[in-house]
Enzyme design. Structure first.
Site, short mmCIF file in Angstrom:
data_model
loop_
_atom_site.label_atom_id
_atom_site.label_comp_id
_atom_site.label_asym_id
_atom_site.label_seq_id
_atom_site.Cartn_x
_atom_site.Cartn_y
_atom_site.Cartn_z
N ARG A 1 -4.91 -11.79 1.82
CA ARG A 1 -6.07 -10.27 2.17
C ARG A 1 -6.13 -10.69 3.99
O ARG A 1 -7.30 -10.05 4.48
CB ARG A 1 -6.21 -9.39 1.21
CG ARG A 1 -6.16 -8.68 0.66
CD ARG A 1 -4.17 -7.66 1.18
NE ARG A 1 -4.24 -7.84 -0.28
CZ ARG A 1 -3.23 -8.14 -1.15
NH1 ARG A 1 -2.88 -9.07 -0.64
NH2 ARG A 1 -2.59 -7.57 -2.29
N SER B 1 -6.62 -0.07 -1.29
CA SER B 1 -7.31 -0.31 -2.54
C SER B 1 -8.41 -0.51 -1.53
O SER B 1 -8.41 -1.31 -0.29
CB SER B 1 -6.63 -2.04 -2.67
OG SER B 1 -5.98 -2.37 -3.90
N GLU C 1 -11.57 -3.82 2.22
CA GLU C 1 -10.25 -4.61 2.15
C GLU C 1 -10.13 -3.90 3.58
O GLU C 1 -8.97 -4.32 4.29
CB GLU C 1 -9.38 -4.61 1.62
CG GLU C 1 -7.59 -5.02 1.76
CD GLU C 1 -6.72 -4.76 0.76
OE1 GLU C 1 -7.82 -5.08 -0.18
OE2 GLU C 1 -5.44 -4.38 0.93
C1 LIG Z 1 -1.55 4.37 -1.30
C2 LIG Z 1 -1.51 3.33 -0.42
C3 LIG Z 1 -1.03 1.70 -1.30
C4 LIG Z 1 -1.46 0.80 -0.87
N1 LIG Z 1 -0.82 -0.58 -1.34
C5 LIG Z 1 -0.54 -1.95 -1.04
C6 LIG Z 1 -0.75 -2.77 -1.70
O1 LIG Z 1 -0.12 -3.28 -2.69
N2 LIG Z 1 -1.08 -4.35 -0.45
C7 LIG Z 1 -1.07 -4.70 0.22
O2 LIG Z 1 -1.29 -5.29 0.55
N3 LIG Z 1 -1.75 -3.22 0.95
C8 LIG Z 1 -2.24 -1.64 0.44
N4 LIG Z 1 -2.09 -1.05 1.48
C9 LIG Z 1 -2.75 -1.43 2.42
C10 LIG Z 1 -1.52 -1.01 3.34
O3 LIG Z 1 -0.47 -0.37 3.56
C11 LIG Z 1 -0.85 -2.17 4.46
O4 LIG Z 1 -2.67 -3.02 4.67
C12 LIG Z 1 -0.59 -1.88 5.63
O5 LIG Z 1 0.02 -3.63 5.89
C13 LIG Z 1 -0.74 -0.97 6.98
O6 LIG Z 1 -0.11 -1.06 7.93
P1 LIG Z 1 -0.77 -0.21 8.73
O7 LIG Z 1 0.83 0.29 10.03
O8 LIG Z 1 -0.87 1.28 8.17
O9 LIG Z 1 -1.46 -0.29 9.29
P2 LIG Z 1 -3.29 0.34 10.05
O10 LIG Z 1 -3.88 0.84 9.11
O11 LIG Z 1 -1.89 1.01 11.75
O12 LIG Z 1 -3.40 -1.16 11.48
C14 LIG Z 1 -4.10 -1.98 10.19
C15 LIG Z 1 -4.40 -2.79 10.86
O13 LIG Z 1 -3.59 -3.84 11.86
C16 LIG Z 1 -3.65 -3.40 12.85
N5 LIG Z 1 -2.06 -3.55 13.26
C17 LIG Z 1 -1.73 -2.39 13.20
N6 LIG Z 1 -0.04 -2.40 13.35
C18 LIG Z 1 -0.44 -3.63 14.35
C19 LIG Z 1 0.61 -4.23 15.40
N7 LIG Z 1 1.69 -3.82 15.62
N8 LIG Z 1 -0.23 -5.06 16.09
C20 LIG Z 1 -1.43 -5.37 15.77
N9 LIG Z 1 -2.33 -5.45 15.26
C21 LIG Z 1 -1.30 -4.38 14.47
C22 LIG Z 1 -4.78 -1.92 13.12
O14 LIG Z 1 -5.09 -2.82 14.54
C23 LIG Z 1 -5.08 -2.78 12.33
O15 LIG Z 1 -6.23 -3.24 12.14
C24 LIG Z 1 -1.89 0.18 0.49
C25 LIG Z 1 -2.15 1.59 1.21
C26 LIG Z 1 -2.38 2.62 0.49
C27 LIG Z 1 -2.20 4.22 1.46
#
Ligand SMILES: Cc1cc2nc3c(=O)[nH]c(=O)nc-3n(C[C@H](O)[C@H](O)[C@H](O)COP(=O)(O)OP(=O)(O)OC[C@H]3O[C@@H](n4cnc5c(N)ncnc54)[C@H](O)[C@@H]3O)c2cc1C
Length: 338
Positions: A164, A238, A334
Site C-alpha cells: 500500500r 480498509s 491507509e
Molecule cells: C468500498 C471500498 C473498498 C476498497 N477496497 C480496496 C482494496 O481492496 N484494495 C485497495 O488497495 N484499496 C481499496 N480501496 C481504496 C481505494 O479504492 C483505492 O485506494 C483507490 O485506488 C483510490 O482511487 P481514487 O481514484 O478514488 O483515489 P482518490 O481517493 O481520489 O485519491 C487517493 C490519493 O491519490 C491521489 N490521486 C488520485 N488521482 C491522482 C492522479 N491522477 N495523479 C496523482 N495523484 C492522484 C489523491 O491526491 C490522493 O492522495 C477501497 C475503497 C472503498 C471505498
C-alpha cells in the site's frame, strides 16, 4: 474547463463527508490540466488531485484547488506472443478498466475487480486484493509535474512500490499529476485462485475450470458480501494497513493471544491482520453517534450519514490508542487524511 467556487465535495468522496473546496476544476484533457496548473489559483493555493475520492477523509473544508482528473481512453499499445501492453488514461474508472481487460481476455487484473476509484490513483498506494497488487501488472506511467508542467515517465523501479505504498506517498508526494498508466498483461492467464474464497465461489457459480470471468465474478460476489457499498454507507474501504511488526514482538503478543494470525513479511518481519486486532479488541460493529466500525468488516470505518471527517478521525484515533495499549502494535492509517 470550468472553475467552480465553494464546490460541494460530498459527492466526490466515498465517505460522504460534507465539506467544500474553495475551488474545483474538472479536467478532461492534458491541455486542460496544463491550463489549470498555469492558473494563479493553482500556483498560490493548496492543491489536491482527486480521482474517485475513495481513499480520502476530509477532516475540514479544503481551502485550495481540487483538480478532478477525468482523462479517458484505453489503448492497446503493443503486444508479443506472451504479453499485451495496455495504456489507460488516469480518469478511467478502475473497475471499468478491469471489465475492458476481461472482455479482451487480457489477464492479470481480474482479482482486482470492483476496487473503487480511478486508474490514475491505482499506483499511488499500489492497490491490492485477493493475492494481486498493481505492481504485478504495472509497466510504466506518465505524469505531469504540478508546477513546471514537465511530463515524466516512471518505470516500475522509479515507482518504488511497497505494501500500500509507492514513491507517490513518499519523496514524490503531491508533486505529480498521473496522466496515464500502462499495464503489462498476459495473453495466457496465470490463475490466482488460492486466496480467500475465490475457488469456493467459482464452484458455487458453476465454473468447472478457472476463467477470467469466473474469477472476476467470484471476487465481485465476495466483495459485495463483505464490504459496505459506499453509496449506502459512506466509507473508504480498509481504514488501516495491516501492520508489519518484528518477529520478536509477534512472539511476545502470541504468548498472550495464541490465535493471532500472521503472514511472513520478509526477514524477521511478520504481517498481522489489522481487522483481527480491531475485532479482538471488541470494536467490530461499534456505533458512535454518527460513525462506527462496520459490523461485517472491522477494518472499515463507516459514516452513518451525518458524520464529519473529524468525528471519523477521532474514532480512528481511539482505535489506534486502544490497539497500542492492548497489543503494543501501532496501526497506520491507509486512508489519506486531509
Ligand atoms: C468500498 C471500498 C473498498 C476498497 N477496497 C480496496 C482494496 O481492496 N484494495 C485497495 O488497495 N484499496 C481499496 N480501496 C481504496 C481505494 O479504492 C483505492 O485506494 C483507490 O485506488 C483510490 O482511487 P481514487 O481514484 O478514488 O483515489 P482518490 O481517493 O481520489 O485519491 C487517493 C490519493 O491519490 C491521489 N490521486 C488520485 N488521482 C491522482 C492522479 N491522477 N495523479 C496523482 N495523484 C492522484 C489523491 O491526491 C490522493 O492522495 C477501497 C475503497 C472503498 C471505498
Amino acid at each position: 474547463m470550468n472553475w467552480i467556487a465553494n464546490a460541494d465535495l460530498k459527492p466526490y468522496n466515498t465517505f460522504g463527508v460534507a465539506v467544500s473546496a474553495q475551488w474545483m476544476v474538472e479536467c478532461d484533457s492534458v491541455a486542460d490540466i496544463r491550463e489549470a496548473i498555469q492558473d494563479e489559483r493553482w500556483k498560490t493555493l493548496p492543491r489536491l488531485i482527486l480521482g474517485g475520492g475513495s481513499n480520502v477523509l476530509f477532516t475540514q473544508d479544503f481551502d485550495g484547488v481540487v483538480l478532478l482528473n477525468r482523462l479517458s481512453g484505453i489503448e492497446l499499445v503493443n503486444q508479443d506472443d506472451t504479453f499485451v501492453w495496455v495504456k489507460s488514461h488516469a480518469g478511467e474508472v478502475w473497475h471499468s478498466f478491469v471489465m475492458h481487460c476481461i472482455q479482451n481476455q487480457w489477464a492479470g487484473v481480474e482479482n482486482l475487480s470492483l476496487i473503487p476509484g480511478s486508474v490514475g490513483a491505482c499506483p499511488i498506494q499500489n492497490i491490492g486484493a485477493y493475492g494481486v497488487e498493481i505492481k504485478d501488472v504495472f509497466f510504466s506511467l506518465d505524469a505531469m509535474h504540478v508546477e513546471s508542467g514537465e511530463i515524466r515517465s516512471f518505470d516500475h523501479q522509479a515507482c518504488a512500490f511497497g505494501y500500500r505504498d509507492s514513491v507517490f506517498k513518499n519523496e514524490e508526494k503531491g508533486k505529480w499529476i498521473i496522466l496515464s498508466v500502462t499495464f503489462q498483461l498476459r495473453k495466457q492467464p496465470i490463475w490466482n485462485t488460492q486466496y480467500g474464497d475465490i475457488q469456493k465461489e467459482m464452484e458455487r457459480l458453476g465454473y468447472t475450470s478457472p476463467s477470467l470471468e469466473g474469477i472476476s465474478q467470484s471476487v465481485i460476489n465476495i466483495r459485495q458480501s463483505k464490504l459496505p457499498d459506499p453509496k449506502v454507507l459512506g466509507n473508504a474501504g480498509s481504514f488501516f494497513k495491516n501492520p508489519v511488526i518484528d518477529e520478536s514482538l509477534y512472539l511476545q503478543v502470541k504468548e498472550e493471544f495464541p490465535s493471532i494470525p500472521s503472514y511472513p513479511a520478509g526477514a524477521g518481519k511478520v504481517k498481522v491482520p489489522a481487522g483481527w486486532l480491531i475485532e479482538q479488541a471488541g470494536w467490530k460493529g461499534y456505533k458512535a453517534e454518527t460513525c462506527g466500525v462496520n459490523e461485517k468488516q472491522a477494518l472499515v470505518l463507516v459514516n452513518f450519514g451525518t458524520a464529519t471527517g473529524s468525528e471519523v478521525y477521532a474514532l480512528s484515533t481511539q482505535i489506534v490508542e486502544d490497539i497500542a495499549k492492548r497489543f503494543h502494535i501501532t496501526l497506520e492509517r491507509e486512508v489519506n487524511i486531509l
